[in-house]
Design a protein around this motif. Sequence first.
Motif, PDB file in Angstrom:
ATOM      1  N   ILE A 178       9.529 -10.525  -4.797  1.00 28.10           N
ATOM      2  CA  ILE A 178       9.854 -10.226  -3.446  1.00 28.10           C
ATOM      3  C   ILE A 178       8.594  -9.472  -2.797  1.00 28.10           C
ATOM      4  O   ILE A 178       7.823  -8.539  -3.620  1.00 28.10           O
ATOM      5  CB  ILE A 178      10.983  -9.105  -3.662  1.00 28.10           C
ATOM      6  CG1 ILE A 178      11.530  -8.671  -1.975  1.00 28.10           C
ATOM      7  CG2 ILE A 178      10.735  -7.814  -4.292  1.00 28.10           C
ATOM      8  CD1 ILE A 178      12.554  -7.950  -1.942  1.00 28.10           C
ATOM      9  N   TRP A 179       8.302  -9.667  -1.638  1.00 28.96           N
ATOM     10  CA  TRP A 179       7.203  -8.951  -0.837  1.00 28.96           C
ATOM     11  C   TRP A 179       7.498  -7.675  -0.393  1.00 28.96           C
ATOM     12  O   TRP A 179       8.539  -7.116  -0.125  1.00 28.96           O
ATOM     13  CB  TRP A 179       7.058  -9.741   0.498  1.00 28.96           C
ATOM     14  CG  TRP A 179       6.006  -8.897   1.291  1.00 28.96           C
ATOM     15  CD1 TRP A 179       4.701  -8.966   1.491  1.00 28.96           C
ATOM     16  CD2 TRP A 179       6.245  -8.233   2.448  1.00 28.96           C
ATOM     17  NE1 TRP A 179       4.002  -8.304   2.374  1.00 28.96           N
ATOM     18  CE2 TRP A 179       5.286  -7.676   2.942  1.00 28.96           C
ATOM     19  CE3 TRP A 179       7.460  -7.341   2.795  1.00 28.96           C
ATOM     20  CZ2 TRP A 179       5.111  -6.619   4.057  1.00 28.96           C
ATOM     21  CZ3 TRP A 179       7.441  -6.659   3.929  1.00 28.96           C
ATOM     22  CH2 TRP A 179       6.179  -6.015   4.292  1.00 28.96           C
ATOM     23  N   THR A 180       6.586  -6.818  -0.738  1.00 35.75           N
ATOM     24  CA  THR A 180       6.452  -5.261  -0.259  1.00 35.75           C
ATOM     25  C   THR A 180       5.281  -4.803   0.332  1.00 35.75           C
ATOM     26  O   THR A 180       4.124  -5.605   0.324  1.00 35.75           O
ATOM     27  CB  THR A 180       6.863  -4.433  -1.408  1.00 35.75           C
ATOM     28  OG1 THR A 180       5.892  -4.356  -2.321  1.00 35.75           O
ATOM     29  CG2 THR A 180       8.119  -4.878  -2.211  1.00 35.75           C
ATOM     30  N   THR A 181       5.389  -3.728   1.067  1.00 34.92           N
ATOM     31  CA  THR A 181       4.076  -3.216   1.844  1.00 34.92           C
ATOM     32  C   THR A 181       3.088  -2.745   0.720  1.00 34.92           C
ATOM     33  O   THR A 181       1.903  -2.886   0.924  1.00 34.92           O
ATOM     34  CB  THR A 181       4.250  -2.012   2.619  1.00 34.92           C
ATOM     35  OG1 THR A 181       5.081  -1.192   1.820  1.00 34.92           O
ATOM     36  CG2 THR A 181       5.175  -2.457   4.023  1.00 34.92           C
ATOM     37  N   ALA A 182       3.285  -2.736  -0.463  1.00 41.43           N
ATOM     38  CA  ALA A 182       2.741  -2.312  -1.537  1.00 41.43           C
ATOM     39  C   ALA A 182       1.978  -3.572  -2.511  1.00 41.43           C
ATOM     40  O   ALA A 182       1.412  -3.690  -3.409  1.00 41.43           O
ATOM     41  CB  ALA A 182       3.270  -1.387  -2.668  1.00 41.43           C
ATOM     42  N   ALA A 207       8.143   0.951  -4.269  1.00 45.30           N
ATOM     43  CA  ALA A 207       7.512   0.067  -3.357  1.00 45.30           C
ATOM     44  C   ALA A 207       8.708  -0.513  -2.490  1.00 45.30           C
ATOM     45  O   ALA A 207       8.437  -0.459  -1.297  1.00 45.30           O
ATOM     46  CB  ALA A 207       6.902  -1.150  -4.255  1.00 45.30           C
ATOM     47  N   LEU A 208       9.730  -0.705  -3.024  1.00 47.95           N
ATOM     48  CA  LEU A 208      10.829  -1.237  -2.262  1.00 47.95           C
ATOM     49  C   LEU A 208      11.401  -0.434  -1.098  1.00 47.95           C
ATOM     50  O   LEU A 208      11.358  -0.646  -0.050  1.00 47.95           O
ATOM     51  CB  LEU A 208      12.122  -1.702  -3.258  1.00 47.95           C
ATOM     52  CG  LEU A 208      12.014  -2.827  -4.042  1.00 47.95           C
ATOM     53  CD1 LEU A 208      13.089  -2.890  -5.175  1.00 47.95           C
ATOM     54  CD2 LEU A 208      11.706  -4.210  -3.175  1.00 47.95           C
ATOM     55  N   SER A 209      11.641   1.193  -1.623  1.00 50.20           N
ATOM     56  CA  SER A 209      11.886   2.071  -0.668  1.00 50.20           C
ATOM     57  C   SER A 209      11.147   2.405   0.560  1.00 50.20           C
ATOM     58  O   SER A 209      11.212   2.340   1.657  1.00 50.20           O
ATOM     59  CB  SER A 209      12.232   3.385  -1.486  1.00 50.20           C
ATOM     60  OG  SER A 209      12.567   4.184  -0.410  1.00 50.20           O
ATOM     61  N   GLY A 210       9.804   2.442   0.135  1.00 50.95           N
ATOM     62  CA  GLY A 210       8.512   2.573   1.161  1.00 50.95           C
ATOM     63  C   GLY A 210       8.695   1.072   2.032  1.00 50.95           C
ATOM     64  O   GLY A 210       8.348   1.321   3.390  1.00 50.95           O
ATOM     65  N   ARG A 263       1.069  -6.167  12.192  1.00 50.70           N
ATOM     66  CA  ARG A 263       0.020  -6.419  11.017  1.00 50.70           C
ATOM     67  C   ARG A 263      -0.763  -5.353  10.606  1.00 50.70           C
ATOM     68  O   ARG A 263      -0.953  -5.179   9.421  1.00 50.70           O
ATOM     69  CB  ARG A 263      -0.825  -7.892  11.492  1.00 50.70           C
ATOM     70  CG  ARG A 263       0.026  -9.157  11.881  1.00 50.70           C
ATOM     71  CD  ARG A 263       0.537  -9.572  10.494  1.00 50.70           C
ATOM     72  NE  ARG A 263      -0.418 -10.629   9.869  1.00 50.70           N
ATOM     73  CZ  ARG A 263      -0.596 -10.527   8.322  1.00 50.70           C
ATOM     74  NH1 ARG A 263       0.151 -10.078   7.707  1.00 50.70           N
ATOM     75  NH2 ARG A 263      -1.567 -11.519   8.224  1.00 50.70           N
ATOM     76  N   SER A 264      -1.155  -4.646  11.787  1.00 47.91           N
ATOM     77  CA  SER A 264      -2.101  -3.530  11.368  1.00 47.91           C
ATOM     78  C   SER A 264      -1.502  -2.149  10.505  1.00 47.91           C
ATOM     79  O   SER A 264      -1.859  -1.529   9.858  1.00 47.91           O
ATOM     80  CB  SER A 264      -2.643  -3.130  12.596  1.00 47.91           C
ATOM     81  OG  SER A 264      -1.622  -2.130  13.361  1.00 47.91           O
ATOM     82  N   TRP A 265       0.082  -2.567  10.594  1.00 47.42           N
ATOM     83  CA  TRP A 265       0.842  -1.522   9.772  1.00 47.42           C
ATOM     84  C   TRP A 265       1.256  -1.955   8.414  1.00 47.42           C
ATOM     85  O   TRP A 265       1.549  -1.023   7.536  1.00 47.42           O
ATOM     86  CB  TRP A 265       2.258  -1.482  10.350  1.00 47.42           C
ATOM     87  CG  TRP A 265       2.432  -0.728  11.492  1.00 47.42           C
ATOM     88  CD1 TRP A 265       1.440  -0.627  12.763  1.00 47.42           C
ATOM     89  CD2 TRP A 265       3.772   0.088  11.872  1.00 47.42           C
ATOM     90  NE1 TRP A 265       1.844   0.090  13.669  1.00 47.42           N
ATOM     91  CE2 TRP A 265       3.234   0.562  13.276  1.00 47.42           C
ATOM     92  CE3 TRP A 265       4.668   0.378  11.300  1.00 47.42           C
ATOM     93  CZ2 TRP A 265       4.121   1.346  14.085  1.00 47.42           C
ATOM     94  CZ3 TRP A 265       5.494   1.373  12.431  1.00 47.42           C
ATOM     95  CH2 TRP A 265       5.194   1.710  13.572  1.00 47.42           C
ATOM     96  N   GLY A 266       0.420  -3.003   7.867  1.00 51.18           N
ATOM     97  CA  GLY A 266       0.590  -3.631   6.749  1.00 51.18           C
ATOM     98  C   GLY A 266       1.508  -4.387   6.341  1.00 51.18           C
ATOM     99  O   GLY A 266       1.733  -4.869   5.227  1.00 51.18           O
ATOM    100  N   LEU A 267       2.355  -5.036   7.655  1.00 55.22           N
ATOM    101  CA  LEU A 267       3.383  -6.018   7.200  1.00 55.22           C
ATOM    102  C   LEU A 267       2.902  -7.549   7.159  1.00 55.22           C
ATOM    103  O   LEU A 267       1.781  -7.620   7.745  1.00 55.22           O
ATOM    104  CB  LEU A 267       4.366  -5.853   8.559  1.00 55.22           C
ATOM    105  CG  LEU A 267       5.538  -4.845   8.406  1.00 55.22           C
ATOM    106  CD1 LEU A 267       4.976  -3.500   8.329  1.00 55.22           C
ATOM    107  CD2 LEU A 267       6.470  -5.006   9.683  1.00 55.22           C
ATOM    108  N   GLY A 268       3.270  -8.282   6.337  1.00 54.94           N
ATOM    109  CA  GLY A 268       2.888  -9.679   6.029  1.00 54.94           C
ATOM    110  C   GLY A 268       3.158 -10.340   7.312  1.00 54.94           C
ATOM    111  O   GLY A 268       4.288  -9.970   8.192  1.00 54.94           O
TER     112      GLY A 268
END
Length: 240
Positions: free
Chosen positions: A131-135, A18-21, A57-62
Motif C-alpha cells: 500500500i502507498w503511504t506518504t512515507a 506510516a499509515l496513520s500519518g 503533490r508538493s505535500w508529498g501525495l502521489g
Amino acid sequence: MEIVVQVKLIPEADQAAALSGTVHTVNEAANWVSSVALERGVPREYELRKHTYAELRSWGLGAQAAQHVIKKVRDAYTALNANVKAGHLGKPGSKGGRKAETKPIVFRPEAAQPYDDRCLSWQYDTQTVSIWTTAGRLKNVRFACSAGALKTLREHRQGESDLIEGDGVFYLYATCEVPEAEQYEPNGFIGVDLGVVNIATTSTGYKAAGRGLNRHRKRQLDLRRKLQRKGTKSAKRLLK
C-alpha cells in the motif's frame, strides 16, 4: 451486485505510524481542497484539479492519491448539494441549508481514503497488502479476515478500497462485485394458524403439537383430576 468486505490490517509499529500519518495528511489536504472548492464556487472535478493538484503533490501525495483526494472532495460537495435540493437540511432558504452551503466541508482526521489498484495491491495467499503511504510504499502489511471474506476477495474484488483508521486500528473496505443470487419463485402457499391446543395448524390439515408437549399436558391434566378428587385445603391451594 456490489458488496463491501472488511479486513483488519495488522501492521508492524513502523507501518502503523506510516499509515496513520498518511490518513491524517490526506484528510488535512482534503480540508484545504474543500476550502478552495468553496472559494471558487465548487467547480467541476477537472477545474478543481487545475487549482489544487500541483499543491497536493508538493505535500508529498502521489499522483493517484492527489486525484483521489480531489475526487473525494468533489463527491462530498455533490452529495451535499443533492441533500440541500432534496430538502434534507431544511426548506429552501432555511438557516440549515444556508449554513451548509456557506461553510467548507470538513473531513475528520481519520476519515476514509480511497485506494485503487495502482496504489494498493493484494496478496491473498500470504494475506498481505502492498500500500502507498506518504512515507513510501509499504509491503507485506498483514491483514486478517474470515475464510469466507478471503474467498470473496479472491474471486470478486473489483474497483476501489477505502483505508480507515479507528482508535489506532486500521481497516480496508474492499468493493466486491458478486453475481446476483437466483430468485426463488414459490409454486404455492400455505396458511398457518397458531393456537393453544395445537401449536400450529396448517391449511393442509397438518397439526403440530409436539410429543413432549402432549405428554406434559396429559401429566398436568391427570394431576389436576387427582387434586380435585382429593378435595383437601392443600389440594385446593395447588389448584389455584
